[in-house]
Design a protein around this motif. Structure first.
Motif, PDB file in Angstrom:
ATOM      1  N   UNK A 178       0.833  -1.208   0.000  1.00 19.75           N
ATOM      2  CA  UNK A 178       0.000   0.000   0.000  1.00 19.75           C
ATOM      3  C   UNK A 178       0.866   1.256   0.000  1.00 19.75           C
ATOM      4  N   UNK A 179       0.477   2.233  -0.830  1.00 17.61           N
ATOM      5  CA  UNK A 179       1.202   3.510  -0.842  1.00 17.61           C
ATOM      6  C   UNK A 179       0.800   4.311   0.390  1.00 17.61           C
ATOM      7  N   UNK A 180       1.749   5.076   0.948  1.00 19.90           N
ATOM      8  CA  UNK A 180       1.447   5.887   2.127  1.00 19.90           C
ATOM      9  C   UNK A 180       1.398   7.360   1.769  1.00 19.90           C
ATOM     10  N   UNK A 181       0.310   7.998   2.210  1.00 23.05           N
ATOM     11  CA  UNK A 181       0.126   9.427   1.939  1.00 23.05           C
ATOM     12  C   UNK A 181       0.199  10.174   3.258  1.00 23.05           C
ATOM     13  N   UNK A 190     -10.455   1.873  -5.893  1.00 24.45           N
ATOM     14  CA  UNK A 190     -10.321   1.051  -7.095  1.00 24.45           C
ATOM     15  C   UNK A 190      -9.456  -0.186  -6.842  1.00 24.45           C
ATOM     16  N   UNK A 191      -9.753  -0.863  -5.737  1.00 24.68           N
ATOM     17  CA  UNK A 191      -9.073  -2.120  -5.433  1.00 24.68           C
ATOM     18  C   UNK A 191      -7.659  -1.964  -4.905  1.00 24.68           C
ATOM     19  N   UNK A 192      -7.195  -0.754  -4.788  1.00 29.47           N
ATOM     20  CA  UNK A 192      -5.825  -0.532  -4.303  1.00 29.47           C
ATOM     21  C   UNK A 192      -5.881  -0.006  -2.867  1.00 29.47           C
ATOM     22  N   UNK A 193      -5.016  -0.549  -1.980  1.00 27.78           N
ATOM     23  CA  UNK A 193      -4.997  -0.070  -0.590  1.00 27.78           C
ATOM     24  C   UNK A 193      -4.042   1.109  -0.425  1.00 27.78           C
ATOM     25  N   UNK A 194      -4.422   2.020   0.445  1.00 33.38           N
ATOM     26  CA  UNK A 194      -3.565   3.172   0.751  1.00 33.38           C
ATOM     27  C   UNK A 194      -3.498   3.352   2.261  1.00 33.38           C
ATOM     28  N   UNK A 195      -2.325   3.797   2.737  1.00 32.30           N
ATOM     29  CA  UNK A 195      -2.185   4.177   4.145  1.00 32.30           C
ATOM     30  C   UNK A 195      -2.156   5.698   4.165  1.00 32.30           C
ATOM     31  N   UNK A 221       4.046   9.774  -0.833  1.00 31.23           N
ATOM     32  CA  UNK A 221       3.662  11.061  -1.406  1.00 31.23           C
ATOM     33  C   UNK A 221       3.135  11.930  -0.263  1.00 31.23           C
ATOM     34  N   UNK A 222       3.409  13.237  -0.366  1.00 22.51           N
ATOM     35  CA  UNK A 222       2.912  14.151   0.663  1.00 22.51           C
ATOM     36  C   UNK A 222       1.797  14.989   0.049  1.00 22.51           C
ATOM     37  N   UNK A 223       0.647  14.963   0.718  1.00 21.10           N
ATOM     38  CA  UNK A 223      -0.472  15.785   0.245  1.00 21.10           C
ATOM     39  C   UNK A 223      -0.419  17.079   1.053  1.00 21.10           C
ATOM     40  N   UNK A 224      -0.061  18.164   0.393  1.00 18.03           N
ATOM     41  CA  UNK A 224       0.052  19.435   1.117  1.00 18.03           C
ATOM     42  C   UNK A 224      -1.282  20.165   1.020  1.00 18.03           C
ATOM     43  N   UNK A 255       1.204   9.972  -7.266  1.00 19.42           N
ATOM     44  CA  UNK A 255       1.981   8.777  -6.907  1.00 19.42           C
ATOM     45  C   UNK A 255       2.619   8.182  -8.165  1.00 19.42           C
ATOM     46  N   UNK A 256       1.792   8.121  -9.211  1.00 17.01           N
ATOM     47  CA  UNK A 256       2.284   7.512 -10.455  1.00 17.01           C
ATOM     48  C   UNK A 256       3.412   8.336 -11.057  1.00 17.01           C
ATOM     49  N   UNK A 257       3.234   9.661 -11.081  1.00 18.72           N
ATOM     50  CA  UNK A 257       4.236  10.511 -11.742  1.00 18.72           C
ATOM     51  C   UNK A 257       5.390  10.860 -10.821  1.00 18.72           C
TER      52      UNK A 257
END
Ligand SMILES: Nc1nc2c(ncn2[C@@H]2O[C@H](COP(=O)(O)OP(=O)(O)OP(=O)(O)O)[C@@H](O)[C@H]2O)c(=O)[nH]1
Ligand SMILES: [Mg+2]
Length: 668
Positions: free
Chosen positions: A3-6, A48-53, A84-87, A163-165
């Motif tokens: 899982x990607x972490x934001x 969309x089926x993908x887990x995120x932290x 990724x950091x969400x500012x 995240x992708x880019x």
């Protein structure tokens, strides 16, 4: 793929926790004043089926490490845990809010920018074009309202794109600003081989110039002694944080240029500030608001108390039923006198907790609570505190533990300890459930006078406590108010507010019920005896210590309840219930197997008015509860000061009880 972490990063009050709650379904504290989230909180979601932290970080004004929250925030980002950091920036005050982005520039974790509170900005007549900003920054940028559930699909897409880019902030224009500073280029060249992964030389140079302690210490560890000397000289010659701050704001101006257009609108709620910030009317207006708020809290409380009363009516039928099926006395006593009775108290208490949480939650959402802190900033300064201390005090009307945790936004340790020490004098929600109840039983129509007397004693107590404690805690030079910011007014979001209020009430119900049940069962059993009252354990001890407890105007039963109140105020009422109406019966009224009468009648028959007054003061100003004690230690990290505050409150509660008792004797 794991899982990607934001990580959610932004200045205080930019809406991070609102976004976090909506993403994860968790319930972080949300409210319209800066500095609510003081701990990092993690959660997860899927899209969309993908887990995120996702990590909700404490709000901080910059990436400097000036306070505990900023250290938590920066450590998390620099640990590399976030993909990724969400500012988040507040669209209604973009210039100030984007400072965080400017300070972030130079950290290599990919990021994207959310211009939150789009609805507030729109109301202010601001039109923001995120595309213009996106082009200049080179990262995904979107206008957003965290409170608008329909806006989330676009949020997910923006996040996924970042995240992708692995989108990196374009800092060229900012670097050009910095290059205008004396010594910047030399220092940057000097630091270019510093081995601090995740930070560009630009970022390190700026932090060194700002004399950031943590970064400077890290640089010292990696640089040669020659380089350290050069760094120190260049930093000394630089303009420091004023110079770099100027560059950041100039860069922000450049970014916003052409992206924001403003039209004049009429600010409706904004007019309130003319009253709240008025030299003479500000304070009376604020006090009136708080009083009206407390009064209004009773409106939603009353129906819940009605439910409590209905529940209590179950007690006798339940006892009759249990006797009919030959249930042993001890079991039916436990079920009826402890079980049903405890739930009755807790429901009653809950009414007020619900009312206060709803009304003050609403005031907080709108932004009025922040005005209250603002108005009292000066007054607090005189006590050795800051305006920020008002919030923990107000929160303590609900729960002292919340107040203690809320004091974490105070960056001066001494002021933080003092704030918590004073917050203990504020009667909490549990006390506010007990005081009106006991006052009504004993003083009838005079109950409001007791409540006013409690409030006045509270103020006096706080003042004296501040005098006693501040000497050792707050240095003379720190005795000034802080500059507080006033957040823009928001329209309340009822859905989120009600969810929060119901959640809080539910949590309180179970937490309080546990304490009440546990304390009541223990004391009830200690007082239970089948062979006459006198043989019960508690009775023997009680009678032995009564000469001592009478000094404070309390019969031993009330004194035991006072001791129990140190564990939880809720427990005190349970103990009175258990001691005065125990199945083993300590009193004649309940002997001979006669039906146990209403606890209120029993109290009236056994406790005099002066004794009741002493008891009310004793438990109100006793230490709040074991959980508040733990929370205090957790915040101030000092066994010595925690013990000092606890001992001080036990002793002063007994002194107050003694005074109240003697005043009572004069009257009745
Ligand atoms: N109108 C409006 N209000 C919002 C929006 N997002 C958040 N809020 C409100 O803004 C206030 C601050 O939100 P929080 O989520 O507590 O802010 P935070 O960034 O977590 O704040 P700290 O924890 O203090 O750093 C709350 O009153 C929210 O209800 C939005 O998009 N529109
Ligand atoms: Mg928050």
């Amino acid at each position: 793929m794991s899982a990607a972490t934001i990580a959610l990063l932004g200045q205080p009050n930019s809406g991070k926790s609102t976004l976090f709650n909506a993403l994860t379904g968790l319930r972080q504290h949300v409210g319209n004043w800066p500095g609510k989230t003081v701990e990092k909180k993690e959660g997860s979601f899927s899209w969309q089926g993908q887990d995120y932290e996702v990590a909700d970080l404490p709000g901080s004004y910059s990436m400097s490490a000036n306070s505990d929250e900023e250290v938590i925030t920066r450590d998390f980002i620099s640990s590399g845990k976030a993909d990724v950091v969400c500012i988040l920036a507040d669209s209604s005050q973009l210039e100030r809010s984007l400072f965080m982005l400017a300070d972030y520039a130079g950290i290599s974790v990919p990021c994207f920018l959310i211009l939150n509170m789009a609805d507030v900005a729109k109301e202010q007549g601001k039109r923001i074009d995120p595309k213009v900003i996106e082009e200049k920054l080179g990262i995904p940028v979107m206008l957003f309202s965290a409170t608008d559930t329909k806006a989330y699909e676009t949020f997910y897409q923006t996040m996924e794109r970042a995240i992708r880019e692995k989108s990196q902030l374009n800092v060229k224009a900012l670097e050009q600003e910095y290059e205008k500073l004396d010594g910047y280029s030399e220092l940057c060249a000097e630091l270019s081989d510093a081995d601090l992964a995740g930070f560009t030389p630009m970022w390190l140079t700026v932090k060194a110039m700002e004399q950031d302690k943590v970064v400077t210490a890290k640089l010292r560890n990696t640089l040669s002694s020659d380089a350290i000397r050069t760094m120190e000289t260049l930093v000394k010659q630089s303009q420091g944080a004023i110079g770099t701050g100027g560059c950041k704001f100039a860069w922000i101006d450049g970014i916003l240029d052409g992206a924001v257009t403003e039209t004049k609108t009429k600010a409706t709620l904004g007019k309130l500030d003319r009253i709240y910030t008025h030299k003479f009317w500000g304070k009376p207006a604020v006090v009136l608001t708080v009083l009206l708020g407390l009064l209004a809290s009773f409106i939603p409380a009353l129906p819940i108390m009605g439910i409590g009363a209905a529940w209590a009516m179950l007690k006798e039928p339940a006892r009759a039923g249990l006797t009919a099926i030959h249930c042993p006395d001890i079991v039916s006593g436990l079920i009826c006198d402890v079980g049903i009775q405890s739930i009755y108290y807790v429901i009653n208490m809950l009414g007020f907790v619900f009312g206060v949480t709803l009304v003050f939650g609403l005031l907080e959402e709108i932004g009025i609570m922040a005005r209250i802190s603002y108005v009292f900033d000066n007054t607090m300064g005189k006590l050795g505190l800051q305006g920020k201390s008002v919030m923990p005090f107000l929160v303590s009307f609900g729960c002292t533990m919340g107040g203690a945790a809320g004091a974490r936004v105070i960056d001066n340790w001494g002021q933080k300890v003092l704030t918590i020490a004073l917050a203990w004098a504020v009667p909490c929600g549990a006390a506010w459930a007990i005081i009106p109840m006991l006052s009504t039983v004993f003083f009838g129509a005079w109950a409001p006078v007791i409540i006013v007397a409690i409030l006045l004693t509270m103020l006096l107590h706080m003042w004296i406590t501040a005098k006693i404690f501040s000497r050792g805690l707050v240095k003379q030079e720190d005795r000034c108010g802080m500059i507080m910011e006033l957040p823009p007014y928001h329209k309340p979001k009822w859905g989120a507010l009600l969810r929060y209020v119901f959640g809080r009430t539910k949590d309180t119900f179970f937490r309080v019920l546990k304490v009440v049940l546990l304390v009541s069962v223990v004391f009830w059993l200690l007082s239970y005896s089948t062979s006459g009252v006198e043989s019960s354990f508690l009775y023997k001890i009680g009678v032995a210590i009564e000469p001592f407890t009478k000094l404070f105007g309390m019969p031993w039963q009330l004194f035991v309840a006072f001791i129990a109140s140190s564990f939880g105020k809720e427990g005190a009422v349970g103990v009175i219930g258990a001691l005065y109406s125990t199945g083993g019966s300590l009193y004649d009224i309940t002997a001979n197997g006669a039906a146990i009468e209403d606890i209120n009648q029993i109290l009236l028959a056994n406790v005099t008015r002066p004794e009741a007054l002493a008891f009310i003061f004793a438990i109100t100003f006793n230490l709040p509860c074991i959980v508040a004690l733990a929370a205090t230690y957790q915040e101030i990290h000092s066994v010595k000061w925690t013990a000092k505050i606890a001992a001080y409150y036990t002793v002063t509660a007994l002194i107050l009880a003694c005074i109240a008792y003697h005043i009572g004797l004069l009257i009745w």
